[in-house]
Design a protein around this motif. Structure first.
Motif, PDB file in Angstrom:
ATOM      1  N   ARG A  85      32.474  40.223  29.529  1.00  0.00           N
ATOM      2  CA  ARG A  85      33.422  39.134  29.278  1.00  0.00           C
ATOM      3  C   ARG A  85      33.318  38.044  30.342  1.00  0.00           C
ATOM      4  N   MET A  86      33.128  38.456  31.593  1.00  0.00           N
ATOM      5  CA  MET A  86      33.035  37.463  32.668  1.00  0.00           C
ATOM      6  C   MET A  86      31.746  36.650  32.547  1.00  0.00           C
ATOM      7  N   VAL A  87      30.685  37.307  32.096  1.00  0.00           N
ATOM      8  CA  VAL A  87      29.421  36.590  31.890  1.00  0.00           C
ATOM      9  C   VAL A  87      29.587  35.609  30.737  1.00  0.00           C
ATOM     10  N   ASP A  88      30.128  36.082  29.629  1.00  0.00           N
ATOM     11  CA  ASP A  88      30.291  35.215  28.457  1.00  0.00           C
ATOM     12  C   ASP A  88      31.188  34.017  28.773  1.00  0.00           C
ATOM     13  N   ALA A  89      32.243  34.287  29.539  1.00  0.00           N
ATOM     14  CA  ALA A  89      33.202  33.221  29.858  1.00  0.00           C
ATOM     15  C   ALA A  89      32.690  32.329  30.992  1.00  0.00           C
ATOM     16  N   GLY A  90      31.721  32.800  31.761  1.00  0.00           N
ATOM     17  CA  GLY A  90      31.256  32.053  32.930  1.00  0.00           C
ATOM     18  C   GLY A  90      32.353  31.941  33.974  1.00  0.00           C
ATOM     19  N   ALA A  91      33.026  33.068  34.232  1.00  0.00           N
ATOM     20  CA  ALA A  91      34.186  33.030  35.136  1.00  0.00           C
ATOM     21  C   ALA A  91      33.763  32.898  36.602  1.00  0.00           C
ATOM     22  N   LYS A  92      34.573  32.153  37.340  1.00  0.00           N
ATOM     23  CA  LYS A  92      34.290  31.860  38.737  1.00  0.00           C
ATOM     24  C   LYS A  92      35.061  32.795  39.663  1.00  0.00           C
ATOM     25  N   VAL A  93      36.251  33.138  39.226  1.00  0.00           N
ATOM     26  CA  VAL A  93      37.152  33.948  40.045  1.00  0.00           C
ATOM     27  C   VAL A  93      37.692  35.082  39.175  1.00  0.00           C
ATOM     28  N   VAL A  94      37.878  36.251  39.797  1.00  0.00           N
ATOM     29  CA  VAL A  94      38.578  37.335  39.105  1.00  0.00           C
ATOM     30  C   VAL A  94      39.798  37.710  39.934  1.00  0.00           C
TER      31      VAL A  94
ATOM     32  N   ASN B 291      36.601  49.656  39.751  1.00  0.00           N
ATOM     33  CA  ASN B 291      36.065  49.160  38.479  1.00  0.00           C
ATOM     34  C   ASN B 291      35.767  47.665  38.543  1.00  0.00           C
ATOM     35  N   ALA B 292      36.655  46.933  39.209  1.00  0.00           N
ATOM     36  CA  ALA B 292      36.445  45.488  39.328  1.00  0.00           C
ATOM     37  C   ALA B 292      35.159  45.218  40.111  1.00  0.00           C
ATOM     38  N   ASP B 293      34.943  45.986  41.178  1.00  0.00           N
ATOM     39  CA  ASP B 293      33.729  45.813  41.985  1.00  0.00           C
ATOM     40  C   ASP B 293      32.473  45.969  41.142  1.00  0.00           C
ATOM     41  N   THR B 294      32.447  47.031  40.340  1.00  0.00           N
ATOM     42  CA  THR B 294      31.274  47.264  39.490  1.00  0.00           C
ATOM     43  C   THR B 294      31.179  46.184  38.421  1.00  0.00           C
TER      44      THR B 294
ATOM     45  N   PRO C 229      28.811  35.483  37.259  1.00  0.00           N
ATOM     46  CA  PRO C 229      28.929  34.298  38.126  1.00  0.00           C
ATOM     47  C   PRO C 229      30.164  34.313  39.028  1.00  0.00           C
ATOM     48  N   VAL C 230      30.914  35.413  39.039  1.00  0.00           N
ATOM     49  CA  VAL C 230      32.156  35.458  39.820  1.00  0.00           C
ATOM     50  C   VAL C 230      31.867  35.350  41.320  1.00  0.00           C
ATOM     51  N   GLU C 231      32.543  34.373  41.960  1.00  0.00           N
ATOM     52  CA  GLU C 231      32.301  34.144  43.387  1.00  0.00           C
ATOM     53  C   GLU C 231      33.387  34.742  44.267  1.00  0.00           C
ATOM     54  N   LYS C 232      34.609  34.761  43.736  1.00  0.00           N
ATOM     55  CA  LYS C 232      35.736  35.255  44.541  1.00  0.00           C
ATOM     56  C   LYS C 232      36.543  36.274  43.737  1.00  0.00           C
ATOM     57  N   VAL C 233      36.999  37.298  44.446  1.00  0.00           N
ATOM     58  CA  VAL C 233      37.853  38.294  43.808  1.00  0.00           C
ATOM     59  C   VAL C 233      39.167  38.354  44.600  1.00  0.00           C
ATOM     60  N   VAL C 234      40.253  38.025  43.929  1.00  0.00           N
ATOM     61  CA  VAL C 234      41.565  38.053  44.578  1.00  0.00           C
ATOM     62  C   VAL C 234      42.216  39.392  44.237  1.00  0.00           C
ATOM     63  N   VAL C 235      42.667  40.106  45.262  1.00  0.00           N
ATOM     64  CA  VAL C 235      43.146  41.471  45.044  1.00  0.00           C
ATOM     65  C   VAL C 235      44.633  41.597  45.409  1.00  0.00           C
ATOM     66  N   VAL C 236      45.431  41.996  44.449  1.00  0.00           N
ATOM     67  CA  VAL C 236      46.852  42.236  44.710  1.00  0.00           C
ATOM     68  C   VAL C 236      46.995  43.663  45.235  1.00  0.00           C
TER      69      VAL C 236
ATOM     70  N   MET D 250      36.850  46.050  50.917  1.00  0.00           N
ATOM     71  CA  MET D 250      36.796  44.644  50.503  1.00  0.00           C
ATOM     72  C   MET D 250      35.409  44.096  50.854  1.00  0.00           C
ATOM     73  N   THR D 251      34.817  43.375  49.951  1.00  0.00           N
ATOM     74  CA  THR D 251      33.505  42.779  50.220  1.00  0.00           C
ATOM     75  C   THR D 251      33.701  41.452  50.945  1.00  0.00           C
ATOM     76  N   PRO D 252      33.209  41.373  52.201  1.00  0.00           N
ATOM     77  CA  PRO D 252      33.426  40.140  52.969  1.00  0.00           C
ATOM     78  C   PRO D 252      32.807  38.930  52.265  1.00  0.00           C
ATOM     79  N   GLY D 253      33.534  37.835  52.326  1.00  0.00           N
ATOM     80  CA  GLY D 253      33.036  36.602  51.719  1.00  0.00           C
ATOM     81  C   GLY D 253      33.362  36.491  50.244  1.00  0.00           C
ATOM     82  N   ARG D 254      33.654  37.622  49.610  1.00  0.00           N
ATOM     83  CA  ARG D 254      33.969  37.572  48.181  1.00  0.00           C
ATOM     84  C   ARG D 254      35.425  37.972  47.905  1.00  0.00           C
ATOM     85  N   ASP D 255      35.857  39.054  48.542  1.00  0.00           N
ATOM     86  CA  ASP D 255      37.185  39.594  48.230  1.00  0.00           C
ATOM     87  C   ASP D 255      38.264  39.049  49.157  1.00  0.00           C
ATOM     88  N   LEU D 256      39.388  38.730  48.587  1.00  0.00           N
ATOM     89  CA  LEU D 256      40.495  38.167  49.357  1.00  0.00           C
ATOM     90  C   LEU D 256      41.783  38.848  48.925  1.00  0.00           C
TER      91      LEU D 256
END
Ligand code: WTA
Length: 653
Positions: free
Chosen positions: A180-189, A207-210, A216-223, A232-238
């Motif tokens: 879905r993220m590939v099809d949508a071309g998502a930048k952030v999750v 699961n989100a990591d995999t 194309p996701v560049e940033k992952v915001v984690v609640v 957390m993956t440095p530079g990607r996960d916040l």
């Protein structure tokens, strides 16, 4: 609690037919039959009239414009959906009302209530967070979240800045998220570290990591929901809370064009590849607002509870947007209805004095099976109205819901609609009725539906055919499939042409327009209220390299409505065994998630095929349903059917 209002009365002449009482009519937003004629005479004027009840930065120039597969509503209008949900409520003096109540699954945790003002503050902050991450209008954002308030905050913030959210059900697998993220071309999750389900902490971040790998996701915001450490993956996960700490509370909602894309929601079609259903802003806002208001009788002070997950269209429209557009309180429950015991649903209703409950037949059948003693322990007298959605309801489930949960006082509003329609389309209105088990009702005012035969002729009352929706299309109807307008046309507008939307549902209608939906006529199943294509399960199983051929068909199930049954031909040298069966279930888990698991995997040596080599699913379907298999003369291998008969030796249950 005082004497609860009696909404319904029995029809003196017909069994199991109910009507609103005078008191109900006095309370309902619409109670005069003439609304149908008024809307029918000029549906565009009808929708325009109610579109004026929401806020527009600029009114539309033209209400409806039709072109094949390119119809538009409120053309030239400017609005923001989140502004309508939040700022508009505050401006109207409703800022101190409770917008959201969140009930965590662990009973020892306290529920959280957020007022409209507080929600507005959090959504504004998160809008600034997203902007700070470089998200701009039109960008696609993935939301892979459990049932926590931040899921609503994330969707609202996307709508506020004009980003397009694409929510992925948290129980879907990493592979589903990736596709879905590939099809949508998502930048952030936006995701969470996890959530509670039946007392267990579920790790969602893993699961989100995999799932974001290879996208194309560049940033992952984690609640942060759980009390545990999360890699957390440095530079990607916040971390969400760290970003929120520094964010400004002031944010001006983006002025969106009425036809600007609001969200994508992937749903099952007849192929193995889910399609990204597109919804735009203005039409969706108006129909969501009005259907919720009228169908669920939303009034100030109501505590409305829709039990869907935010990952489905019902959660989008009737947990998030529509209740907030109406200024009521929307209840969000994190967990499972059997945690800590079978009484949880009813405990929540008693605790929060829920006034409207909106759930699915599959859930109702499960509650019924758990027994009356559970609801009987709790005071359910706050309930005024009940709703159902997602699949055809059976008489027993309807009557149980009506009598045991609704105390025989509350109407049952059976709403038919789809991911594609965005909002309710067929149901009876609480102030007009009638309420009849298994009958969804008439099309909502302003919606024109007919039952057609295969050739497109309108059928006489009582005859079974296909439900089609006529132009002027309802404002919330999907504007297309993301990146695949050819498929959009092929799926919905070839059967009956560009002015009649083909729903893929069978139905019959009586002379008063009351419609009974009989179910899908394509290879889309409703499994425990979850939409799933047989082809998706097939392509998932085919990914296992021990599988040579596979065919999946649906079969009715007492509790879940329908379940997938898989016929699997293993490659030479692989023996049938429970081990392999387990492995295949694991493959489905990995590709789709637990919702895709077949009820049964049947190993076969051959599957019935046409002379041109196509699998005859019709025959398999008849076999699992214990129905006559029909004409087999066109088969290449009619003898395969005899072997199958002995393998499919179970009936019922
Ligand atoms: C089915 C869910 C009978 C129908 C909102 C439709 C129903 C599919 C009802 C869409 C109902 C939904 N009675 N069948 N009240 N509501 N359906 O996209 O087959 O997840 O086509 O949207 O659910 O499922 P979806």
């Amino acid at each position: 609690m005082g004497d609860p209002m009696k909404w319904v009365k029995k029809d003196p002449e017909k069994e199991n037919v109910f009507w609103p009482t005078e008191a109900a009519k006095a309370r309902a937003w619409v109670s005069d039959e003439s609304i149908y004629a008024e809307a029918k005479a000029d549906p565009v004027a009808f929708w325009e009239k109610y579109a004026k009840e929401i806020h527009w930065f600029k009114r539309w120039d033209k209400a409806y414009e039709f072109a094949p597969e390119a119809y538009k509503w409120f053309v030239g209008g400017k609005l923001n959906l989140s502004y309508n949900c939040l700022d508009r409520q505050i401006d109207a003096g409703n800022g101190d009302r409770i917008a959201l109540i969140w009930e965590p699954e662990p009973v020892e945790e306290e529920a959280i209530s957020l007022t409209y003002k507080e929600l507005h503050r959090l959504v504004s902050k998160f809008s600034n967070v997203l902007k700070g991450l470089g998200v701009t209008k039109g960008d696609r954002i993935g939301i892979y979240m459990p049932m926590i308030p931040e899921a609503v905050i994330a969707m609202q913030a996307c709508a506020r800045i004009g980003a397009v959210h694409s929510v992925v059900f948290s129980a879907f697998s990493p592979d589903s998220l990736r596709d879905r993220m590939v099809d949508a071309g998502a930048k952030v999750v936006i995701t969470a570290d996890g959530y509670y389900r039946r007392g267990k902490a579920i790790d969602l971040k893993k699961n989100a990591d995999t799932g974001v790998e290879g996208t194309p996701v560049e940033k992952v915001v984690v609640v942060k929901r759980l009390d545990k450490s999360t890699p957390m993956t440095p530079g990607r996960d916040l971390w969400y809370h760290e970003l929120m700490d520094g964010a400004s509370e002031s944010h001006q909602a983006e002025e969106m064009d009425s036809e600007d894309l609001l969200f994508l929601l992937y749903t099952s079609g007849t192929t193995g590849k889910p399609k990204g259903i597109m919804h735009t802003t203005g039409g969706y806002a108006v129909q969501s607002y009005l259907t919720a208001k009228w169908n669920f009788d939303l009034h100030e002070g109501d505590i409305y509870w829709c039990t869907a997950d935010v990952g489905w269209i019902t959660g989008h429209t009737y947990i998030n947007y529509a209740p907030l557009l109406n200024g009521v309180t929307s209840l969000l429950y994190e967990g499972s209805p059997d945690a800590p015991d079978y009484g949880r649903m009813w405990a929540i209703i008693e605790k929060h004095k829920v006034t409207q409950l909106y759930t699915a037949p599959t859930a109702i059948r499960m509650f019924l099976k758990w027994g009356n003693e559970w609801p009987k322990k709790y005071d359910l007298s706050s309930l005024r109205l009940l709703g159902t959605v997602g699949e055809p309801i059976n008489v027993d489930a309807w009557m149980w819901y009506f009598e045991v949960i609704g105390g025989g006082r509350c109407p049952v509003i059976d709403t038919w609609w789809q991911t594609e329609t965005g909002a309710n389309m067929v149901n009876n209105l609480p102030g007009i009725g009638p309420f009849i088990p298994t009958v969804a009702g008439r099309t909502f005012p302003g919606v024109h539906g007919e039952i057609l035969d295969a050739g497109g002729s309108v059928l006489a009352p009582g005859e079974g055919g296909y439900l089609a929706i006529f132009s002027p299309f309802p404002p919330a109807l999907t504007r297309g499939i993301y990146g695949d307008m050819e498929r959009f046309k092929a799926q919905y507008f070839t059967e009956y042409g560009p002015e009649r939307y083909f729903t893929s549902d069978g139905a019959r209608m009586d002379e008063t327009g009351n419609t009974r939906i009989t179910g899908r006529v394509d290879d889309v199943m409703n499994v425990a209220g979850h939409r799933l294509a047989t082809a998706e399960v097939e392509s998932a199983l085919a990914q296992n390299n021990k599988v040579s051929e596979v065919a999946v068909v649906s079969r009715p199930h007492d509790l879940k409505g329908e379940v997938p049954i898989a016929f699997v031909l293993l490659k030479g040298g692989v023996d049938h065994s429970d081990e392999i069966r387990k492995e295949l279930m694991g493959t489905v888990n990995q590709v789709i998630g637990p919702t895709g698991r077949p009820d049964k995997i049947i190993f076969v040596d051959d599957v019935p095929k046409t002379r041109s080599g196509k699998i005859m699913r019709r025959v398999l379907k008849a076999l699992v349903r214990d129905e006559p298999v029909g004409d087999l003369t066109t088969l290449q291998n009619p003898e395969s059917v005899d072997q199958l008969k002995s393998l499919v030796d179970y009936k019922g249950g």
